[in-house]
Motif scaffolding. Structure first.
Motif, PDB file in Angstrom:
ATOM      1  N   ARG A  15      28.594  41.746  45.215  1.00 45.82           N
ATOM      2  CA  ARG A  15      28.253  42.920  44.425  1.00 45.82           C
ATOM      3  C   ARG A  15      28.053  42.534  42.956  1.00 45.82           C
ATOM      4  N   HIS A  16      27.323  43.353  42.232  1.00 47.10           N
ATOM      5  CA  HIS A  16      26.898  42.951  40.891  1.00 47.10           C
ATOM      6  C   HIS A  16      28.065  42.752  39.936  1.00 47.10           C
ATOM      7  N   ASP A  17      29.211  43.436  40.165  1.00 47.39           N
ATOM      8  CA  ASP A  17      30.346  43.312  39.258  1.00 47.39           C
ATOM      9  C   ASP A  17      31.581  42.709  39.915  1.00 47.39           C
ATOM     10  N   ALA A  18      31.413  42.108  41.104  1.00 50.29           N
ATOM     11  CA  ALA A  18      32.579  41.586  41.830  1.00 50.29           C
ATOM     12  C   ALA A  18      33.311  40.508  41.045  1.00 50.29           C
ATOM     13  N   GLY A  19      32.573  39.745  40.262  1.00 56.02           N
ATOM     14  CA  GLY A  19      33.198  38.658  39.506  1.00 56.02           C
ATOM     15  C   GLY A  19      34.156  39.129  38.437  1.00 56.02           C
ATOM     16  N   GLN A  20      34.084  40.415  38.079  1.00 53.49           N
ATOM     17  CA  GLN A  20      34.991  40.963  37.064  1.00 53.49           C
ATOM     18  C   GLN A  20      35.925  42.021  37.654  1.00 53.49           C
ATOM     19  N   ASP A  21      35.962  42.121  38.989  1.00 51.83           N
ATOM     20  CA  ASP A  21      36.826  43.073  39.669  1.00 51.83           C
ATOM     21  C   ASP A  21      38.133  42.385  40.039  1.00 51.83           C
ATOM     22  N   PRO A  22      39.248  42.760  39.395  1.00 52.67           N
ATOM     23  CA  PRO A  22      40.517  42.060  39.675  1.00 52.67           C
ATOM     24  C   PRO A  22      40.922  42.088  41.133  1.00 52.67           C
ATOM     25  N   GLU A  23      40.589  43.145  41.859  1.00 52.26           N
ATOM     26  CA  GLU A  23      40.948  43.206  43.278  1.00 52.26           C
ATOM     27  C   GLU A  23      40.194  42.157  44.081  1.00 52.26           C
ATOM     28  N   GLU A  24      38.966  41.883  43.684  1.00 51.50           N
ATOM     29  CA  GLU A  24      38.175  40.849  44.362  1.00 51.50           C
ATOM     30  C   GLU A  24      38.636  39.451  43.945  1.00 51.50           C
ATOM     31  N   ALA A  76      37.913  27.090  43.579  1.00 53.59           N
ATOM     32  CA  ALA A  76      36.507  26.684  43.604  1.00 53.59           C
ATOM     33  C   ALA A  76      35.589  27.900  43.559  1.00 53.59           C
ATOM     34  N   THR A  77      35.973  28.976  44.238  1.00 53.76           N
ATOM     35  CA  THR A  77      35.170  30.199  44.210  1.00 53.76           C
ATOM     36  C   THR A  77      35.209  30.822  42.826  1.00 53.76           C
ATOM     37  N   ARG A  78      36.366  30.822  42.192  1.00 50.32           N
ATOM     38  CA  ARG A  78      36.464  31.349  40.835  1.00 50.32           C
ATOM     39  C   ARG A  78      35.583  30.553  39.876  1.00 50.32           C
ATOM     40  N   ALA A  79      35.520  29.224  40.055  1.00 53.91           N
ATOM     41  CA  ALA A  79      34.718  28.383  39.171  1.00 53.91           C
ATOM     42  C   ALA A  79      33.227  28.681  39.309  1.00 53.91           C
ATOM     43  N   VAL A  80      32.801  29.121  40.494  1.00 52.39           N
ATOM     44  CA  VAL A  80      31.385  29.402  40.737  1.00 52.39           C
ATOM     45  C   VAL A  80      31.027  30.848  40.406  1.00 52.39           C
ATOM     46  N   ARG A  81      31.903  31.791  40.767  1.00 51.39           N
ATOM     47  CA  ARG A  81      31.526  33.200  40.703  1.00 51.39           C
ATOM     48  C   ARG A  81      32.352  34.050  39.737  1.00 51.39           C
ATOM     49  N   GLY A  82      33.470  33.534  39.257  1.00 47.14           N
ATOM     50  CA  GLY A  82      34.327  34.322  38.391  1.00 47.14           C
ATOM     51  C   GLY A  82      33.618  34.790  37.134  1.00 47.14           C
ATOM     52  N   GLY A  83      33.815  36.052  36.779  1.00 45.81           N
ATOM     53  CA  GLY A  83      33.258  36.593  35.546  1.00 45.81           C
ATOM     54  C   GLY A  83      31.843  37.087  35.644  1.00 45.81           C
ATOM     55  N   THR A  84      31.133  36.768  36.737  1.00 44.19           N
ATOM     56  CA  THR A  84      29.727  37.148  36.838  1.00 44.19           C
ATOM     57  C   THR A  84      29.563  38.664  36.877  1.00 44.19           C
ATOM     58  N   ALA A  85      28.663  39.175  36.065  1.00 46.78           N
ATOM     59  CA  ALA A  85      28.289  40.592  36.070  1.00 46.78           C
ATOM     60  C   ALA A  85      26.768  40.652  36.031  1.00 46.78           C
ATOM     61  N   ARG A  86      26.159  41.027  37.149  1.00 46.38           N
ATOM     62  CA  ARG A  86      24.703  41.001  37.235  1.00 46.38           C
ATOM     63  C   ARG A  86      24.087  42.244  36.594  1.00 46.38           C
ATOM     64  N   SER A  87      22.927  42.039  36.009  1.00 44.28           N
ATOM     65  CA  SER A  87      22.172  43.168  35.459  1.00 44.28           C
ATOM     66  C   SER A  87      21.487  43.908  36.608  1.00 44.28           C
ATOM     67  N   PRO A  88      20.820  45.029  36.345  1.00 45.14           N
ATOM     68  CA  PRO A  88      20.105  45.741  37.416  1.00 45.14           C
ATOM     69  C   PRO A  88      19.028  44.901  38.093  1.00 45.14           C
ATOM     70  N   GLU A 112      34.378  34.110  29.307  1.00 44.97           N
ATOM     71  CA  GLU A 112      35.786  34.404  29.026  1.00 44.97           C
ATOM     72  C   GLU A 112      36.505  34.894  30.272  1.00 44.97           C
ATOM     73  N   HIS A 113      35.861  35.730  31.051  1.00 45.56           N
ATOM     74  CA  HIS A 113      36.462  36.187  32.304  1.00 45.56           C
ATOM     75  C   HIS A 113      36.702  35.017  33.251  1.00 45.56           C
ATOM     76  N   ARG A 114      35.715  34.124  33.358  1.00 37.68           N
ATOM     77  CA  ARG A 114      35.847  32.996  34.287  1.00 37.68           C
ATOM     78  C   ARG A 114      36.961  32.047  33.852  1.00 37.68           C
ATOM     79  N   LEU A 115      37.033  31.768  32.566  1.00 36.72           N
ATOM     80  CA  LEU A 115      38.089  30.883  32.067  1.00 36.72           C
ATOM     81  C   LEU A 115      39.471  31.497  32.290  1.00 36.72           C
ATOM     82  N   ALA A 116      39.593  32.805  32.060  1.00 36.71           N
ATOM     83  CA  ALA A 116      40.879  33.458  32.273  1.00 36.71           C
ATOM     84  C   ALA A 116      41.292  33.374  33.736  1.00 36.71           C
ATOM     85  N   LEU A 117      40.349  33.534  34.644  1.00 34.53           N
ATOM     86  CA  LEU A 117      40.657  33.419  36.064  1.00 34.53           C
ATOM     87  C   LEU A 117      41.138  32.015  36.415  1.00 34.53           C
ATOM     88  N   LEU A 118      40.449  31.012  35.892  1.00 29.45           N
ATOM     89  CA  LEU A 118      40.822  29.632  36.201  1.00 29.45           C
ATOM     90  C   LEU A 118      42.189  29.277  35.618  1.00 29.45           C
TER      91      LEU A 118
END
Length: 401
Positions: free
Chosen positions: A2-11, A18-30, A77-83
């Motif tokens: 989903r477009h905002d899954a990378g910033q959804d704490p539940e996800e 490894a998944t966090r390093a690839v997808r963490g923090g991602t927020a897709r535009s429309p 910043e979101h991805r680094l915080a996750l890692l």
């Protein structure tokens, strides 16, 4: 995804590193882009004057100015915080901007800082020269001994600052023990984690309050851009750090943030390969020349390193007899490995700290830190390790080692 899954704490809480390093923090535009969008903009437009005022008051969430927020930087910043396992992160223009902001946001005139003796050269200048000019007293100690840290405390001590593994001596500091000492006295522990990255060591999980990085190094990993980061609690980020960075501007450019974002996707693979190469090279070098590597049983703090690190890292330190002459002769004999003051690159690099990274530090302070004229720092990259061994072998033979 989903477009905002990378910033959804539940996800993201369910994702592994490894998944966090690839997808963490991602927020897709429309538009639904698969690669994170690069927002090269200094400012943002508003639908109304009232919306602009509400954003600046903090009543409405939204971007105001790229010195404070930018969509690309925010993804990093979101991805680094996750890692790192942090509540929040703030990206900065360089690693030194991160170290400086973390310290100056925390300390005021009249405060006292305890710092580990072994730090990157510019960090020692910051601790020894710049902070005292601002009325902040500092004491450096051999932080390998927690008792030395404890003995340096004063009533006005507000923080402890250390680097582990240290540059370039590879001192290892017991983060958990020092954190307990600092917290018992109401002080914060700030850790420079650049040599390890969160994939090898997570200081916050060991009790540190603030972690700082030079993302220029292993996080980018290809010698392209400068970047830094500060990580910690959300309260520290909003109440202490944000007021400082808002008015001093050590922010990271969106382009550099995008480069580091893309590099983090391969960090687990690159780091595993580089650390494997480093252990092989350390075992090869040890019989030939005095060699320090946390992954070797001969390292004085090997047991501690293996307790708080996932592997021995990517840096090897050599101690040559013959001082600068021998060190420079070995460097000049290299045919494959580059002479460079950088580290954490895909390419293997070697430097002579006394005349490069720590040349601004006096000979007396270098001696205190454990840096000799014969110290060489080897940052191991991703080449075939057999080629690296062959190059080091011929260089060592050229100086009779």
């Amino acid at each position: 995804m989903r477009h905002d899954a990378g910033q959804d704490p539940e996800e993201t809480a369910r994702w592994r590193m490894a998944t966090r390093a690839v997808r963490g923090g991602t927020a897709r535009s429309p538009h639904g882009e698969t690669s994170e969008a690069l927002f090269l903009t200094s400012g943002f437009a508003y639908e109304s004057a009232g919306e602009a005022a509400a954003r600046f008051r903090g009543d409405v969430v939204g971007m105001t100015y790229s010195r404070l927020q930018n969509p690309t930087v925010e993804m990093l910043e979101h991805r680094l915080a996750l890692l790192e396992g942090a509540e929040a992160a703030r990206a900065t223009a360089t690693g030194m901007a991160a170290m400086t902001a973390a310290l100056l946001a925390t300390l005021s005139a009249g405060d006292h800082l305890v710092a580990g003796r072994a730090l990157f050269g510019s960090c020692r200048v910051l601790v020894d020269t710049i902070l005292p000019r601002l009325g902040i007293a500092t004491t450096t100690v051999d932080a390998r001994t927690p008792e030395a840290v404890e003995a340096a405390f004063r009533p006005e001590t507000r923080a402890v600052f250390l680097e582990t593994p240290a540059n370039p001596t590879l001192d290892i500091v017991d983060i958990e023990a020092v954190a307990a000492i600092a917290h018992a006295r109401g002080a914060l522990l700030i850790v420079d984690n650049a040599f390890a990255t969160p994939l090898v060591q997570r200081p916050l999980a060991l009790g540190a309050d603030i972690v700082a990085h030079s993302a220029t190094k292993l996080m980018d990993g290809q010698g392209r851009v400068l970047a830094g980061a500060i990580l910690g609690s959300r309260a520290f980020m909003t109440e202490t750090l944000l007021p400082f960075v808002r008015h001093t501007g050590p922010n990271l450019s969106p382009f550099n943030a995008w480069v580091v974002l893309k590099a983090l996707e391969t960090l687990p693979l690159r780091l595993a390969r580089a650390a494997e190469n480093a252990l092989t090279l350390a075992r090869f070098l040890e019989p030939r020349v005095p060699t320090l590597y946390p992954g070797l049983p001969s390292h004085p703090q090997h047991a501690l390193a293996m307790r708080q690190m996932a592997n021995g890292g990517t840096i090897i330190t050599l101690q040559l007899e013959g001082g600068t002459q021998a060190a420079h002769a070995l460097l000049d004999a290299l045919r494959l490995i580059d002479i460079s003051n950088n580290l954490g690159d895909s390419k293997t690099l070697m430097t002579h700290p006394a005349t490069t990274t720590h040349h601004s530090v006096s000979p007396q302070v270098r001696a205190e830190m454990g840096i000799t004229e014969g110290t060489l720092r080897l940052s191991v990259g991703l080449e075939d390790v057999e080629d690296l061994m062959e190059d080091l072998d011929q260089a060592l033979r050229s100086i009779g080692a």
